[in-house]
Design a protein around this motif. Structure first.
Motif, PDB file in Angstrom:
ATOM      1  N   LYS A   1     -11.633 -10.929 -71.016  1.00 55.21           N
ATOM      2  CA  LYS A   1     -11.900 -11.869 -69.926  1.00 55.21           C
ATOM      3  C   LYS A   1     -11.654 -11.287 -68.542  1.00 55.21           C
ATOM      4  O   LYS A   1     -12.025 -11.902 -67.541  1.00 55.21           O
ATOM      5  CB  LYS A   1     -11.039 -13.125 -70.110  1.00 55.21           C
ATOM      6  N   ASP A   2     -11.036 -10.110 -68.477  1.00 52.82           N
ATOM      7  CA  ASP A   2     -10.730  -9.518 -67.165  1.00 52.82           C
ATOM      8  C   ASP A   2     -11.775  -8.469 -66.740  1.00 52.82           C
ATOM      9  O   ASP A   2     -11.610  -7.782 -65.735  1.00 52.82           O
ATOM     10  CB  ASP A   2      -9.351  -8.855 -67.187  1.00 52.82           C
ATOM     11  N   LEU A   3     -12.805  -8.359 -67.511  1.00 56.41           N
ATOM     12  CA  LEU A   3     -13.835  -7.357 -67.180  1.00 56.41           C
ATOM     13  C   LEU A   3     -14.452  -7.615 -65.801  1.00 56.41           C
ATOM     14  O   LEU A   3     -14.823  -8.737 -65.462  1.00 56.41           O
ATOM     15  CB  LEU A   3     -14.932  -7.372 -68.242  1.00 56.41           C
ATOM     16  N   GLN A   4     -14.578  -6.511 -65.037  1.00 49.54           N
ATOM     17  CA  GLN A   4     -15.230  -6.573 -63.726  1.00 49.54           C
ATOM     18  C   GLN A   4     -16.491  -5.705 -63.678  1.00 49.54           C
ATOM     19  O   GLN A   4     -17.386  -5.961 -62.865  1.00 49.54           O
ATOM     20  CB  GLN A   4     -14.255  -6.121 -62.629  1.00 49.54           C
ATOM     21  N   TYR A   5     -16.562  -4.739 -64.598  1.00 46.22           N
ATOM     22  CA  TYR A   5     -17.698  -3.800 -64.607  1.00 46.22           C
ATOM     23  C   TYR A   5     -18.066  -3.497 -66.054  1.00 46.22           C
ATOM     24  O   TYR A   5     -17.217  -3.059 -66.837  1.00 46.22           O
ATOM     25  CB  TYR A   5     -17.324  -2.514 -63.869  1.00 46.22           C
ATOM     26  N   VAL A   6     -19.344  -3.718 -66.429  1.00 53.52           N
ATOM     27  CA  VAL A   6     -19.816  -3.430 -67.784  1.00 53.52           C
ATOM     28  C   VAL A   6     -21.119  -2.645 -67.684  1.00 53.52           C
ATOM     29  O   VAL A   6     -22.066  -3.050 -66.995  1.00 53.52           O
ATOM     30  CB  VAL A   6     -20.055  -4.717 -68.589  1.00 53.52           C
ATOM     31  N   ASP A   7     -21.159  -1.506 -68.384  1.00 55.64           N
ATOM     32  CA  ASP A   7     -22.367  -0.670 -68.418  1.00 55.64           C
ATOM     33  C   ASP A   7     -22.814  -0.522 -69.866  1.00 55.64           C
ATOM     34  O   ASP A   7     -22.189   0.183 -70.653  1.00 55.64           O
ATOM     35  CB  ASP A   7     -22.075   0.698 -67.796  1.00 55.64           C
ATOM     36  N   LEU A   8     -23.915  -1.202 -70.187  1.00 59.19           N
ATOM     37  CA  LEU A   8     -24.511  -1.112 -71.528  1.00 59.19           C
ATOM     38  C   LEU A   8     -25.894  -0.459 -71.445  1.00 59.19           C
ATOM     39  O   LEU A   8     -26.761  -0.709 -72.287  1.00 59.19           O
ATOM     40  CB  LEU A   8     -24.642  -2.507 -72.136  1.00 59.19           C
ATOM     41  N   SER A   9     -26.078   0.384 -70.469  1.00 56.75           N
ATOM     42  CA  SER A   9     -27.382   1.006 -70.262  1.00 56.75           C
ATOM     43  C   SER A   9     -27.690   2.034 -71.341  1.00 56.75           C
ATOM     44  O   SER A   9     -26.793   2.629 -71.960  1.00 56.75           O
ATOM     45  CB  SER A   9     -27.434   1.679 -68.890  1.00 56.75           C
ATOM     46  N   ASN A  10     -28.997   2.197 -71.577  1.00 58.46           N
ATOM     47  CA  ASN A  10     -29.494   3.185 -72.527  1.00 58.46           C
ATOM     48  C   ASN A  10     -28.946   2.964 -73.939  1.00 58.46           C
ATOM     49  O   ASN A  10     -28.444   3.864 -74.594  1.00 58.46           O
ATOM     50  CB  ASN A  10     -29.158   4.605 -72.051  1.00 58.46           C
ATOM     51  N   ASN A  11     -29.087   1.708 -74.363  1.00 59.54           N
ATOM     52  CA  ASN A  11     -28.778   1.361 -75.750  1.00 59.54           C
ATOM     53  C   ASN A  11     -30.045   0.827 -76.407  1.00 59.54           C
ATOM     54  O   ASN A  11     -31.159   1.076 -75.908  1.00 59.54           O
ATOM     55  CB  ASN A  11     -27.638   0.333 -75.797  1.00 59.54           C
ATOM     56  N   HIS A  12     -29.877   0.068 -77.498  1.00 54.40           N
ATOM     57  CA  HIS A  12     -31.023  -0.477 -78.224  1.00 54.40           C
ATOM     58  C   HIS A  12     -31.043  -2.001 -78.170  1.00 54.40           C
ATOM     59  O   HIS A  12     -31.474  -2.663 -79.119  1.00 54.40           O
ATOM     60  CB  HIS A  12     -30.997  -0.001 -79.680  1.00 54.40           C
ATOM     61  N   LEU A  13     -30.595  -2.571 -77.096  1.00 52.91           N
ATOM     62  CA  LEU A  13     -30.537  -4.019 -76.962  1.00 52.91           C
ATOM     63  C   LEU A  13     -31.939  -4.619 -77.003  1.00 52.91           C
ATOM     64  O   LEU A  13     -32.811  -4.256 -76.208  1.00 52.91           O
ATOM     65  CB  LEU A  13     -29.846  -4.409 -75.652  1.00 52.91           C
ATOM     66  N   VAL A  14     -32.125  -5.572 -77.920  1.00 49.12           N
ATOM     67  CA  VAL A  14     -33.415  -6.250 -78.047  1.00 49.12           C
ATOM     68  C   VAL A  14     -33.321  -7.654 -77.467  1.00 49.12           C
ATOM     69  O   VAL A  14     -34.283  -8.151 -76.870  1.00 49.12           O
ATOM     70  CB  VAL A  14     -33.856  -6.312 -79.525  1.00 49.12           C
ATOM     71  N   ASN A  15     -32.200  -8.293 -77.611  1.00 48.41           N
ATOM     72  CA  ASN A  15     -32.009  -9.628 -77.048  1.00 48.41           C
ATOM     73  C   ASN A  15     -30.549  -9.841 -76.705  1.00 48.41           C
ATOM     74  O   ASN A  15     -29.661  -9.115 -77.174  1.00 48.41           O
ATOM     75  CB  ASN A  15     -32.488 -10.715 -78.014  1.00 48.41           C
ATOM     76  N   ILE A  16     -30.322 -10.878 -75.905  1.00 45.29           N
ATOM     77  CA  ILE A  16     -28.960 -11.253 -75.521  1.00 45.29           C
ATOM     78  C   ILE A  16     -28.775 -12.716 -75.884  1.00 45.29           C
ATOM     79  O   ILE A  16     -29.421 -13.603 -75.285  1.00 45.29           O
ATOM     80  CB  ILE A  16     -28.728 -11.038 -74.010  1.00 45.29           C
ATOM     81  N   PRO A  17     -27.944 -13.017 -76.870  1.00 45.64           N
ATOM     82  CA  PRO A  17     -27.738 -14.407 -77.287  1.00 45.64           C
ATOM     83  C   PRO A  17     -27.209 -15.277 -76.155  1.00 45.64           C
ATOM     84  O   PRO A  17     -26.547 -14.789 -75.227  1.00 45.64           O
ATOM     85  CB  PRO A  17     -26.698 -14.297 -78.422  1.00 45.64           C
TER      86      PRO A  17
END
Length: 556
Positions: A77-93
């Motif tokens: 819950k304390d996240l301020q920065y998230v980098d999920l770039s260059n993955n295989h994400l097809v959808n976000i629930p």
């Protein structure tokens, strides 16, 4: 069961994690519990790790094989920065980020997302940066980002977007930067811009516009940067940029413009930077950038048809500081004075064109701070001696010779005056010689014109001069026939003539009224003057018993 598992996981984090990695850090990741940063890059992860420190603030999971965003995010819950770039994400629930109320930056670029809705980002109340670049998005529905009131930067570039609802950006009152470049938009989505009153930077290049209508960017009064590069533009309406009173930077690179859109650009009175290379215009005409009085940087690179830059092209751009004319393969004619009259010009790039020479009067070279002139087919001769000296003095970028063959690929700065075929080593001597030659030509031309105009008078003057010279020569010939004082005395003695004393001549001379000597057709000389001058010219005949001076010499 889920609750038990949750408690077990929390128990794992009770034990402090020492150093750079701890018990819950996946193999190959770097977990720093002092800075609360977790870096798992190129680690072949296919799911989000759930064993990390719940207090982490920065999570970098780029270049993995993660296919979806699951409920694991609820533990952090304390996240301020998230980098999920260059993955295989097809959808976000839905509600995947509902617990990330502190999250400020979310990078989902370079994935395979094909659709998103207004519930995808629910919970991201503090988000300021959202990066969705390089996905498969095709349209932007109404109110898609309305739940992110603090969003300042939105990157939707390099997708497949062809349709944008007029209220797609509704609620983004704080948005400052928007990327819509490299999509398949056939026209500028003017209607959807009306809610972006705070937008300062817009990138809409690499689309298929072909035409900009009047007021294409209506409502963007605070826009400072506009990128229309590679937008397929061949025609720009006269009032296309109307309303962009605060625009500072405009990029029109790689379009199909056949002329500089002078009238259209004149609305941008505060424009400071213009990039307009890779278009189809052949000439930079006089006053091409009229009205852009605040222009400071101009970049024309890769204009394949550009051949000529006319004098006066920058006459209205006195604040120019940086000019780039590079990689224009046909550009060989830069008229003398084309860059003169720019008091603030400090940086000039003329590399990779077709210039064979540079005129000393082309620009105020001594005022430049940087000069780039490489990769031109320069013909090195004495006319470039000034440039060789300038390069050495100011330590500017070097120039290599292309011709003549004897000097090919030799740096200009290393060539001596003799190498360049100069008759004089000092260019000032050359200037003096040229000045003298020009002055002589002007003087001779003026003299010739004078003689031609007054030829009759000159002819008469020469004729009189020759006649007088003959007369004087005749008299001198007569004088040569006279005799000296001694000859006269000798001859008088031989003929029995008694010399008369001068005092007696004075006494015998008949007086006129008042006792003055009479004035006749002759001048009677008394004293030594008569002896000095008259004896040579004295005649044997007398008048009233007195000798007289020769008429030709003393006649009044």
């Amino acid at each position: 069961m889920f609750l038990v598992l949750h408690l077990v996981l929390l128990g794992l984090f009770i034990t402090p994690i020492a150093g750079m990695s701890g018990v819950g850090c996946p193999m190959g990741c770097v977990c720093n519990d002092e800075t609360y940063v977790v870096l798992c890059e190129r680690n072949k992860l296919d799911v989000l790790p759930i064993t990390l420190n719940p207090a982490i603030q920065r999570l970098v999971l780029r270049n993995n094989k993660i296919k979806t965003v699951d409920a694991a995010f609820q533990f952090y819950k304390d996240l301020q920065y998230v980098d999920l770039s260059n993955n295989h994400l097809v959808n976000i629930p839905t509600k995947s980020f509902v617990y990330q109320e502190k999250l400020q930056e979310l990078h989902l670029n370079k994935n395979k997302l094909s659709s998103i809705n207004n519930k995808t980002f629910q919970g991201l109340k503090s988000l300021t940066v959202l990066n969705l670049r390089e996905n498969f998005l095709e349209e932007l529905p109404k109110g898609l980002f309305s739940i992110m009131p603090k969003l300042e930067e939105l990157n939707l570039g390099q997708n497949r977007i062809s349709k944008i609802d007029s209220l797609a950006f509704d609620g983004l009152t704080a948005l400052r930067v928007l990327y819509l470049d490299d999509n398949v938009l056939s026209s500028v989505p003017t209607a959807s811009f009306s809610v972006l009153g705070s937008l300062a930077e817009l990138h809409v290049g690499l689309n298929a516009f072909s035409y900009l209508p009047d007021d294409a960017f209506k409502g963007l009064g605070k826009l400072s940067v506009l990128d229309l590069s590679s937008a397929g533009l061949s025609n720009i309406s006269m009032n296309a940029f109307r309303g962009l009173t605060g625009l500072r930077s405009l990029n029109l690179v790689d379009n199909k413009l056949q002329r500089i859109p002078t009238a259209q650009l004149s609305h941008l009175s505060r424009l400071e930077e213009l990039t307009i290379g890779q278009n189809e215009f052949a000439t930079l005409e006089k006053n091409s950038f009229k009205g852009l009085s605040n222009l400071r940087k101009l970049d024309i690179t890769g204009a394949t048809n550009l051949q000529k830059v006319e004098k006066g092209v920058f006459s209205d751009n006195l604040n120019l500081e940086f000019i780039v004319l590079a990689s224009n393969k046909k550009l060989e004619d830069l008229e003398d004075g084309a860059l003169v009259g720019l008091p603030n010009l400090k940086h000039l790039v003329l590399k990779d064109n077709s210039f064979k020479a540079f005129s000393e009067s082309m620009v105020s070279w001594n005022e430049l701070r940087s000069l780039e002139m490489t990769d031109n087919p320069i013909f090195c001769d004495c006319q470039l001696l000034w440039l060789s000296n300038l390069i050495s003095i100011k330590n500017l970028s070097n120039v290599q010779c292309s011709m003549p063959l004897a000097l090919r690929e030799r740096p200009l700065r290393t060539l001596s005056p003799d190498d360049l075929g100069c008759s004089f080593r000092d260019p000032r001597q050359q200037a003096i010689l040229v000045t003298l030659c020009v002055s002589a030509v002007i003087l001779l031309g003026g003299l010739g014109l004078f003689l031609f105009r007054y030829r009759q008078r000159v002819r008469e003057a020469l004729k009189d001069y020759k006649w007088n010279k003959r007369a004087i020569s005749r008299k001198e010939h007569e004088y040569q026939k006279t005799f000296s004082d001694d000859d006269y005395i000798v001859r008088s003695a031989q003929q029995g003539i008694k010399p008369i004393p001068v005092t007696e001549l004075r006494a015998r001379a008949p007086r006129g009224p008042g006792g003055t000597l009479p004035v006749t057709g002759f001048t009677y000389i008394t004293g030594d003057s008569c002896r000095a001058h008259s004896l040579r010219a004295l005649n044997s005949d007398t008048r009233n018993g007195f000798p007289r001076c020769h008429r030709d010499v003393y006649q009044h």
